[in-house]
Design an enzyme around this catalytic site. Structure first.
Site, PDB file in Angstrom:
ATOM      1  N   ARG A 187      -3.354  -1.255 -13.781  1.00  0.00           N
ATOM      2  CA  ARG A 187      -4.475  -0.942 -12.898  1.00  0.00           C
ATOM      3  C   ARG A 187      -4.788   0.541 -13.028  1.00  0.00           C
ATOM      4  O   ARG A 187      -3.940   1.333 -13.446  1.00  0.00           O
ATOM      5  CB  ARG A 187      -4.126  -1.285 -11.455  1.00  0.00           C
ATOM      6  CG  ARG A 187      -3.907  -2.759 -11.203  1.00  0.00           C
ATOM      7  CD  ARG A 187      -3.206  -2.979  -9.873  1.00  0.00           C
ATOM      8  NE  ARG A 187      -3.901  -2.353  -8.771  1.00  0.00           N
ATOM      9  CZ  ARG A 187      -3.336  -1.971  -7.614  1.00  0.00           C
ATOM     10  NH1 ARG A 187      -2.032  -2.135  -7.449  1.00  0.00           N
ATOM     11  NH2 ARG A 187      -4.054  -1.429  -6.671  1.00  0.00           N
TER      12      ARG A 187
ATOM     13  N   LYS B  42       6.946  -5.612  -5.934  1.00  0.00           N
ATOM     14  CA  LYS B  42       6.652  -6.367  -4.717  1.00  0.00           C
ATOM     15  C   LYS B  42       5.321  -7.105  -4.807  1.00  0.00           C
ATOM     16  O   LYS B  42       5.082  -8.037  -4.025  1.00  0.00           O
ATOM     17  CB  LYS B  42       6.663  -5.447  -3.495  1.00  0.00           C
ATOM     18  CG  LYS B  42       5.560  -4.409  -3.438  1.00  0.00           C
ATOM     19  CD  LYS B  42       5.712  -3.538  -2.196  1.00  0.00           C
ATOM     20  CE  LYS B  42       4.621  -2.478  -2.109  1.00  0.00           C
ATOM     21  NZ  LYS B  42       3.277  -3.049  -1.964  1.00  0.00           N
ATOM     22  N   ASP B  43       4.441  -6.716  -5.740  1.00  0.00           N
ATOM     23  CA  ASP B  43       3.161  -7.401  -5.910  1.00  0.00           C
ATOM     24  C   ASP B  43       3.241  -8.572  -6.873  1.00  0.00           C
ATOM     25  O   ASP B  43       2.305  -9.372  -6.949  1.00  0.00           O
ATOM     26  CB  ASP B  43       2.096  -6.425  -6.431  1.00  0.00           C
ATOM     27  CG  ASP B  43       1.755  -5.332  -5.434  1.00  0.00           C
ATOM     28  OD1 ASP B  43       1.916  -5.572  -4.221  1.00  0.00           O
ATOM     29  OD2 ASP B  43       1.325  -4.242  -5.865  1.00  0.00           O
TER      30      ASP B  43
ATOM     31  N   ARG C 145       4.657  -8.148   7.153  1.00  0.00           N
ATOM     32  CA  ARG C 145       6.054  -7.752   7.316  1.00  0.00           C
ATOM     33  C   ARG C 145       6.147  -6.461   8.122  1.00  0.00           C
ATOM     34  O   ARG C 145       6.942  -6.361   9.079  1.00  0.00           O
ATOM     35  CB  ARG C 145       6.701  -7.550   5.942  1.00  0.00           C
ATOM     36  CG  ARG C 145       8.084  -6.899   5.980  1.00  0.00           C
ATOM     37  CD  ARG C 145       8.523  -6.488   4.596  1.00  0.00           C
ATOM     38  NE  ARG C 145       7.622  -5.528   3.978  1.00  0.00           N
ATOM     39  CZ  ARG C 145       7.688  -4.215   4.166  1.00  0.00           C
ATOM     40  NH1 ARG C 145       8.587  -3.685   4.967  1.00  0.00           N
ATOM     41  NH2 ARG C 145       6.824  -3.414   3.557  1.00  0.00           N
ATOM     42  N   ARG C 146       5.343  -5.470   7.750  1.00  0.00           N
ATOM     43  CA  ARG C 146       5.368  -4.201   8.472  1.00  0.00           C
ATOM     44  C   ARG C 146       4.858  -4.388   9.896  1.00  0.00           C
ATOM     45  O   ARG C 146       5.426  -3.843  10.846  1.00  0.00           O
ATOM     46  CB  ARG C 146       4.514  -3.172   7.732  1.00  0.00           C
ATOM     47  CG  ARG C 146       5.126  -2.681   6.433  1.00  0.00           C
ATOM     48  CD  ARG C 146       4.126  -1.878   5.620  1.00  0.00           C
ATOM     49  NE  ARG C 146       4.738  -1.283   4.433  1.00  0.00           N
ATOM     50  CZ  ARG C 146       4.048  -0.846   3.388  1.00  0.00           C
ATOM     51  NH1 ARG C 146       2.719  -0.939   3.381  1.00  0.00           N
ATOM     52  NH2 ARG C 146       4.670  -0.315   2.356  1.00  0.00           N
TER      53      ARG C 146
ATOM     54  N   ARG D  89      -7.120  -1.508   3.788  1.00  0.00           N
ATOM     55  CA  ARG D  89      -7.086  -1.741   2.350  1.00  0.00           C
ATOM     56  C   ARG D  89      -7.433  -0.455   1.618  1.00  0.00           C
ATOM     57  O   ARG D  89      -7.870   0.527   2.201  1.00  0.00           O
ATOM     58  CB  ARG D  89      -8.092  -2.839   1.956  1.00  0.00           C
ATOM     59  CG  ARG D  89      -7.757  -4.231   2.458  1.00  0.00           C
ATOM     60  CD  ARG D  89      -6.526  -4.819   1.808  1.00  0.00           C
ATOM     61  NE  ARG D  89      -6.504  -4.646   0.367  1.00  0.00           N
ATOM     62  CZ  ARG D  89      -7.209  -5.377  -0.498  1.00  0.00           C
ATOM     63  NH1 ARG D  89      -7.997  -6.345  -0.057  1.00  0.00           N
ATOM     64  NH2 ARG D  89      -7.136  -5.155  -1.788  1.00  0.00           N
TER      65      ARG D  89
ATOM     66  N   THR E 287      -7.526   6.508  -0.311  1.00  0.00           N
ATOM     67  CA  THR E 287      -8.531   5.876   0.547  1.00  0.00           C
ATOM     68  C   THR E 287      -7.982   5.652   1.946  1.00  0.00           C
ATOM     69  O   THR E 287      -8.665   5.893   2.958  1.00  0.00           O
ATOM     70  CB  THR E 287      -8.978   4.533  -0.060  1.00  0.00           C
ATOM     71  OG1 THR E 287      -9.570   4.773  -1.339  1.00  0.00           O
ATOM     72  CG2 THR E 287      -9.985   3.834   0.841  1.00  0.00           C
ATOM     73  N   ARG E 288      -6.756   5.207   2.049  1.00  0.00           N
ATOM     74  CA  ARG E 288      -6.152   4.954   3.359  1.00  0.00           C
ATOM     75  C   ARG E 288      -5.972   6.252   4.147  1.00  0.00           C
ATOM     76  O   ARG E 288      -6.198   6.292   5.362  1.00  0.00           O
ATOM     77  CB  ARG E 288      -4.809   4.245   3.183  1.00  0.00           C
ATOM     78  CG  ARG E 288      -4.948   2.878   2.536  1.00  0.00           C
ATOM     79  CD  ARG E 288      -3.624   2.145   2.431  1.00  0.00           C
ATOM     80  NE  ARG E 288      -3.772   0.921   1.656  1.00  0.00           N
ATOM     81  CZ  ARG E 288      -3.025  -0.161   1.798  1.00  0.00           C
ATOM     82  NH1 ARG E 288      -2.064  -0.180   2.700  1.00  0.00           N
ATOM     83  NH2 ARG E 288      -3.228  -1.230   1.060  1.00  0.00           N
TER      84      ARG E 288
ATOM     85  N   CYS F 117       3.593 -13.276  -0.649  1.00  0.00           N
ATOM     86  CA  CYS F 117       3.470 -11.879  -0.214  1.00  0.00           C
ATOM     87  C   CYS F 117       2.923 -11.761   1.208  1.00  0.00           C
ATOM     88  O   CYS F 117       2.839 -10.673   1.753  1.00  0.00           O
ATOM     89  CB  CYS F 117       2.567 -11.107  -1.179  1.00  0.00           C
ATOM     90  SG  CYS F 117       0.872 -11.709  -1.240  1.00  0.00           S
TER      91      CYS F 117
END
Length: 387
Positions: A75, A144-145, A192-193, A210, A215-216, A303
């Site tokens: 990516r 994890k993805d 989960r978080r 997202r 961006t976050r 996930c």
């Protein structure tokens, strides 16, 4: 795995397919981390590798593959590019020429919340397709993805040395969880978080978020959130050392299976690429993440479900290595939590698929998943998916 064991490739792969996905590993120690790759870096790394002591098996294998070149599909977000450059540096340390091929995944374009209709593989499918369509030779993912479901034409060849696994509470003032105001708005796209946060602070207003890390952070600075949750590994990899944050302790926030680790895939029939990439794998990181992902696969969690797991390796001079695994399953509102913990002796030098570290790690994951199922984990997971 020594050079003489390469003939056991099919056997290794067959064993791990039983855990729900495919991979094979070499227990070579990875090279020191580098963050940039250039022609001069590659020359220097090759010279260093040639001058440093190496086992005959490693030296022989590297001489066979060093002339090859590989295309790394990734990516194009800043964090994903860092990960690809890191893997490129590891490969160049073994004499492999590399080219990075950036791509855009559906998860990078669609900023709507991830839910049951669009969850599995939104960040990985495009990169995997690049390998299948011969646009690349190596796919680099965040572990994890990566879905636990096996892919018939791809194999997990390496899990390099794992980064820090914890999550961080990030806010403009660097507040701790206890210091957040009543009803503070927290941004996270992870159930989960969210569930673990609600368990200790049920008053918090957890809202989806997202976008990449930058961006976050902008959304938080614009006032949309009082704080956000970010993986410590991403912060470290992007060298955001001055970012105001508080690391959440593991008793409050256990990580996702595979968090902080990289997953490197190659085509199943590309043995040359497999041999080169396998040199970058860290056996301890592979064993820990295998135990975590085996547990996740056995629970059919995907996930989305609030499932957390962490494997760690302990060393004892008398008894050798042991693999410890702790796992949690929660209700989405955090009011219910199941937790199990177990350990087993493990020989990271034993590559036998029937008795070695791969088998031992997978068995521990299966044992703990069964304990969770007996305590009602599948009901919690099912209820969470229906919300």
């Amino acid at each position: 795995m020594r050079l003489s064991c390469l003939g056991r490739l099919d056997c290794d792969l067959q064993m791990v397919e039983g855990a729900g996905f495919r991979f094979c590993i070499l227990p070579e120690i990875l090279q020191p981390r580098q963050t940039h790759v250039s022609s001069s870096d590659q020359s220097s790394n090759s010279a260093s590798a040639a001058s440093s002591p190496a086992s005959p098996s490693t030296a022989s294998l590297e001489s066979d593959v060093s002339a090859s070149s590989l295309r790394i599909a990734t990516r194009e977000s800043p964090l994903a590019m860092w990960q690809a450059e890191h893997v490129a540096a590891l490969l160049s340390g073994h004499g492999t020429q590399v080219e990075i091929v950036p791509m855009v995944s559906s998860g990078d374009i669609d900023m709507s919340p991830i839910d049951g209709r669009r969850s599995v593989g939104v960040f990985t499918k495009r990169i995997q397709r690049a390998l299948l369509q011969d646009e690349g030779d190596v796919a680099v993912h965040s572990m994890k993805d990566l879905p636990t479901e096996k892919h018939a034409e791809l194999v997990l060849a390496s899990c390099p040395d794992r980064e820090i696994v914890t999550d961080c509470l990030v806010s403009p003032a660097g507040l701790s969880l206890d210091q957040l105001r009543q009803g503070a708005v927290i941004g996270t796209g992870s159930r989960r978080r969210a569930a673990q946060l609600k368990r200790v602070r049920p008053d918090l207003d957890i809202q989806p978020i997202r976008g990449n890390v930058q961006t976050r952070l902008k959304k938080m600075s614009d006032g949309q959130y009082d704080a956000i949750i970010l993986a410590a590994a991403g912060i470290e990899r992007l060298e955001m050392h001055d970012l105001p944050r508080v690391e959440l302790p593991l008793d409050i926030m256990l990580p996702a299976p595979g968090q902080g680790a990289l997953a490197i895939e190659v085509r199943r029939d590309d043995q040359a690429a497999f041999q080169q990439v396998a040199l970058t794998s860290d056996p301890a990181s592979m064993a820990c993440t295998l135990a975590e992902r085996t547990l996740l696969a056995a629970l059919h969690g995907g996930c989305l479900a609030p499932i957390a797991a962490l494997g760690t390796i302990e060393t004892d001079e008398a008894s050798g290595w042991s693999l410890n695994l702790i796992a949690r399953v929660l209700s989405t509102d955090g009011t219910q939590q199941l937790e199990v913990q177990g350990k087993c002796e493990i020989d990271l030098d034993d590559r036998d698929p029937a008795t070695g570290s791969v088998h031992q790690a997978a068995q521990l994951g299966l044992q703990l998943s069964q304990q969770l199922i007996e305590q009602g984990a599948k009901e919690l997971i099912h209820d969470g998916r229906s919300e």
